[in-house]
Design a protein around this motif. Structure first.
Motif, mmCIF file in Angstrom:
data_model
loop_
_atom_site.group_PDB
_atom_site.id
_atom_site.type_symbol
_atom_site.label_atom_id
_atom_site.label_comp_id
_atom_site.label_asym_id
_atom_site.label_seq_id
_atom_site.Cartn_x
_atom_site.Cartn_y
_atom_site.Cartn_z
ATOM 1 N N ARG A 169 1.777 -7.849 -9.749
ATOM 2 C CA ARG A 169 1.391 -7.350 -8.425
ATOM 3 C C ARG A 169 0.149 -6.470 -8.523
ATOM 4 N NH1 ARG A 169 5.956 -6.882 -5.049
ATOM 5 N NH2 ARG A 169 4.530 -6.181 -3.403
ATOM 6 N N PRO A 170 -0.735 -6.497 -7.536
ATOM 7 C CA PRO A 170 -1.946 -5.674 -7.576
ATOM 8 C C PRO A 170 -1.671 -4.181 -7.720
ATOM 9 C CG PRO A 170 -2.170 -7.375 -5.905
ATOM 10 C CD PRO A 170 -0.747 -7.439 -6.384
ATOM 11 N N TYR A 171 -0.620 -3.669 -7.083
ATOM 12 C CA TYR A 171 -0.365 -2.230 -7.162
ATOM 13 C C TYR A 171 -0.009 -1.806 -8.581
ATOM 14 C CZ TYR A 171 4.793 -2.403 -7.402
ATOM 15 O OH TYR A 171 6.092 -2.596 -7.794
ATOM 16 N N VAL A 172 0.611 -2.707 -9.350
ATOM 17 C CA VAL A 172 0.948 -2.408 -10.739
ATOM 18 C C VAL A 172 -0.322 -2.292 -11.578
ATOM 19 C CG1 VAL A 172 2.100 -3.289 -12.807
ATOM 20 C CG2 VAL A 172 3.242 -3.442 -10.576
ATOM 21 N N LYS A 223 0.798 -1.214 0.000
ATOM 22 C CA LYS A 223 0.000 0.000 0.000
ATOM 23 C C LYS A 223 0.840 1.278 0.000
ATOM 24 C CE LYS A 223 -4.173 -1.506 -0.358
ATOM 25 N NZ LYS A 223 -4.985 -1.134 -1.531
ATOM 26 N N GLU A 224 2.128 1.147 -0.223
ATOM 27 C CA GLU A 224 2.975 2.331 -0.359
ATOM 28 C C GLU A 224 3.716 2.243 -1.682
ATOM 29 O OE1 GLU A 224 6.506 4.850 1.923
ATOM 30 O OE2 GLU A 224 5.550 3.127 2.895
ATOM 31 N N TYR A 241 -3.688 3.787 -1.036
ATOM 32 C CA TYR A 241 -2.236 3.799 -1.174
ATOM 33 C C TYR A 241 -1.645 5.088 -0.616
ATOM 34 C CZ TYR A 241 -2.494 -0.132 -4.487
ATOM 35 O OH TYR A 241 -2.704 -1.345 -5.071
ATOM 36 N N LYS A 242 -0.415 4.992 -0.156
ATOM 37 C CA LYS A 242 0.394 6.166 0.132
ATOM 38 C C LYS A 242 1.376 6.308 -1.016
ATOM 39 C CE LYS A 242 3.851 8.132 3.247
ATOM 40 N NZ LYS A 242 4.703 7.925 4.447
ATOM 41 N N VAL A 243 1.323 7.432 -1.711
ATOM 42 C CA VAL A 243 2.157 7.621 -2.900
ATOM 43 C C VAL A 243 3.192 8.711 -2.634
ATOM 44 C CG1 VAL A 243 2.205 8.211 -5.355
ATOM 45 C CG2 VAL A 243 0.259 6.921 -4.409
ATOM 46 N N THR A 244 4.448 8.366 -2.813
ATOM 47 C CA THR A 244 5.547 9.327 -2.679
ATOM 48 C C THR A 244 6.180 9.523 -4.051
ATOM 49 O OG1 THR A 244 6.006 8.561 -0.428
ATOM 50 C CG2 THR A 244 7.734 9.834 -1.532
#
Length: 270
Positions: free
Chosen positions: A237-240, A30-31, A58-61
């Motif tokens: 990956r799910p975040y992708v 989630k980051e 998500y935390k997006v940097t």
């Protein structure tokens, strides 16, 4: 006492290693650390993609880079999780040269290379011996040389591969142009010293130039559209998948239309 300290240090290092391994295998990551060159591609993430992903928890940097080398090295090393700054020709060559396992997941709205000048108001004013600055990395140099051919300032040897063209492939230079190769990020600064400069769209915008003030803009072929890259091992990956869908969303299209006029839209936005 020394043994105790050593044991504690070993235990701490073991814990970090376990945590890193667990994070690498975590399907619910989630980051997201998102790399981009400073300017429009970082802004596309900041104003268009980041809000969508943050709504999903998500935390997006955003990590900004000033060159075309570090973003891929940082991605391969795990310092960032995705990057947006390059086209597929550059990605493939860089990955092959450095033996990196990186892959494209989605194209993004792309700013074309433009020809700019502070000394001339049109391309028709080109004079014999004019100085012209171009990007020095091979793929963007080839793009600039292709544009030089399109506007009739040079001719290339028969059979030249446009994707790999270099100064060695020029067989006609009727204006006796002096071609000066510079790092892409330095091209906006060269405008005070040269007659014409080929400036990549992201660096032009970051320097305060406008696409609409360019004397000519590149007609971008599909293989020069910029993209988002991730490590090949992370493709499923799910975040992708969530990054890909964020770019393809109607919300991101609206941001593109509002903030990035003059960019070439990827197929999914047309």
């Amino acid at each position: 006492m020394k043994l105790g300290k050593g044991l504690r240090l070993f235990t701490a290092l073991l814990a970090v290693t376990v945590m890193q391994a667990a994070g690498a295998a975590d399907p619910d990551k989630k980051e997201i650390r998102f790399g981009a060159t400073a300017g429009p591609y970082a802004d596309q993430i900041r104003y268009g993609v980041k809000p969508i992903l943050e709504q999903q928890g998500y935390k997006v940097t955003i990590i900004e880079f000033s060159d075309y080398v570090q973003p891929n090295l940082a991605l391969a090393d795990g310092a960032i999780d995705a990057n947006a700054f390059q086209h597929v020709v550059y990605l493939k060559k860089f990955s092959s040269d450095r033996k990196l396992a990186l892959s494209e997941i989605v194209q993004v709205p792309t700013a074309p290379i433009g020809i700019y000048s502070r000394k001339h108001k049109s391309l028709a004013e080109v004079k014999t011996g004019a100085t012209v600055s171009l990007p020095n990395d091979p793929t963007n140099l080839a793009r600039a040389i292709a544009i030089l051919q399109q506007i009739g300032w040079v001719t290339l040897k028969p059979g030249t591969d446009a994707v790999r063209a270099s100064e060695r492939d020029i067989d006609g230079n009727p204006h006796k142009l002096k071609l000066i190769q510079l790092e892409a990020a330095q091209l906006p600064r060269s405008l005070d010293d040269v007659d014409y400069a080929f400036v990549n769209g992201n660096f032009a915008l970051a320097a305060g130039l406008k696409l609409t003030t360019a004397l000519a803009l590149e007609k971008i072929p599909d293989y020069y559209m910029n993209l988002v890259a991730v490590r090949t091992s992370d493709l499923n990956r799910p975040y992708v998948a969530d990054i890909r869908e964020a770019y393809r969303s109607q919300a991101f299209k609206q941001v593109t239309q509002q903030r990035f006029a003059g960019f070439v839209a990827p197929a999914y936005q047309r």
